[in-house]
Design a protein around this motif. Structure first.
Motif, PDB file in Angstrom:
ATOM      1  N   CYS A 124       8.589  -7.395   0.441  1.00 43.25           N
ATOM      2  CA  CYS A 124       8.345  -6.198  -0.467  1.00 43.25           C
ATOM      3  C   CYS A 124       7.381  -6.418  -1.842  1.00 43.25           C
ATOM      4  N   SER A 125       7.070  -5.390  -2.158  1.00 48.01           N
ATOM      5  CA  SER A 125       6.311  -5.180  -3.591  1.00 48.01           C
ATOM      6  C   SER A 125       7.256  -4.262  -4.276  1.00 48.01           C
ATOM      7  N   PHE A 126       7.130  -4.336  -5.797  1.00 47.47           N
ATOM      8  CA  PHE A 126       7.900  -3.701  -6.272  1.00 47.47           C
ATOM      9  C   PHE A 126       7.233  -3.029  -7.696  1.00 47.47           C
ATOM     10  N   LEU A 127       7.612  -1.716  -7.775  1.00 49.73           N
ATOM     11  CA  LEU A 127       6.977  -0.827  -9.011  1.00 49.73           C
ATOM     12  C   LEU A 127       8.242  -0.753  -9.769  1.00 49.73           C
ATOM     13  N   VAL A 128       8.132  -1.046 -11.199  1.00 52.41           N
ATOM     14  CA  VAL A 128       8.975  -0.950 -12.125  1.00 52.41           C
ATOM     15  C   VAL A 128       8.584   0.207 -13.193  1.00 52.41           C
ATOM     16  N   ASP A 129       9.107   1.031 -13.180  1.00 48.13           N
ATOM     17  CA  ASP A 129       8.807   2.400 -13.965  1.00 48.13           C
ATOM     18  C   ASP A 129       7.348   2.765 -13.647  1.00 48.13           C
ATOM     19  N   GLY A 130       6.986   2.738 -12.402  1.00 49.61           N
ATOM     20  CA  GLY A 130       5.521   3.017 -11.828  1.00 49.61           C
ATOM     21  C   GLY A 130       4.630   1.914 -11.968  1.00 49.61           C
ATOM     22  N   ASP A 131       4.748   0.733 -12.573  1.00 46.01           N
ATOM     23  CA  ASP A 131       3.976  -0.155 -12.863  1.00 46.01           C
ATOM     24  C   ASP A 131       4.309  -1.282 -11.830  1.00 46.01           C
TER      25      ASP A 131
END
Length: 84
Positions: free
Chosen positions: A50-57
Motif C-alpha cells: 500500500c501507499s498512504f495519504l496523511v491528511d491528503g498528503d
C-alpha cells in the motif's frame, strides 16, 4: 497521542472488514503497528503493497516513523489499483 481515522480502500477495506476505524498514534509507523495488531493476517500482507495519504498528503518513501500525525487527522490506506 493523536486521535486519527484510518480509512481503508479496495483490498485493504476487504481485508480489514471495515471502511474506517479510529486509532491513537503519534506517527504513521505507530498507527500501522496498531493496525497490524488489530488485524493480523491478510491486512498485514496487503499493507506491504500500500501507499498512504496523511491528511491528503502522500507519505511517499519517507520513513514511516518520521511522518507525524495530527489530532483529528486521517490516514488513507491505498492498495495498488488496476484499470484505467
Amino acid at each position: 497521542m493523536a486521535k486519527v481515522t484510518v480509512r481503508y480502500w479496495a483490498a485493504a477495506k476487504a481485508a480489514a472488514g471495515v471502511a474506517e476505524e479510529p486509532y491513537e498514534a503519534d506517527t504513521l509507523a505507530g498507527v500501522l503497528d496498531a493496525v497490524r495488531e488489530r488485524h493480523p493476517g491478510e491486512l498485514t500482507r496487503v499493507l506491504t503493497r500500500c501507499s498512504f495519504l496523511v491528511d491528503g498528503d502522500p507519505a511517499g518513501t519517507r520513513a514511516r516513523e518520521t511522518v507525524r500525525l495530527a489530532e483529528g487527522g486521517t490516514v488513507e490506506v491505498l492498495p495498488p489499483f488496476a484499470g484505467g
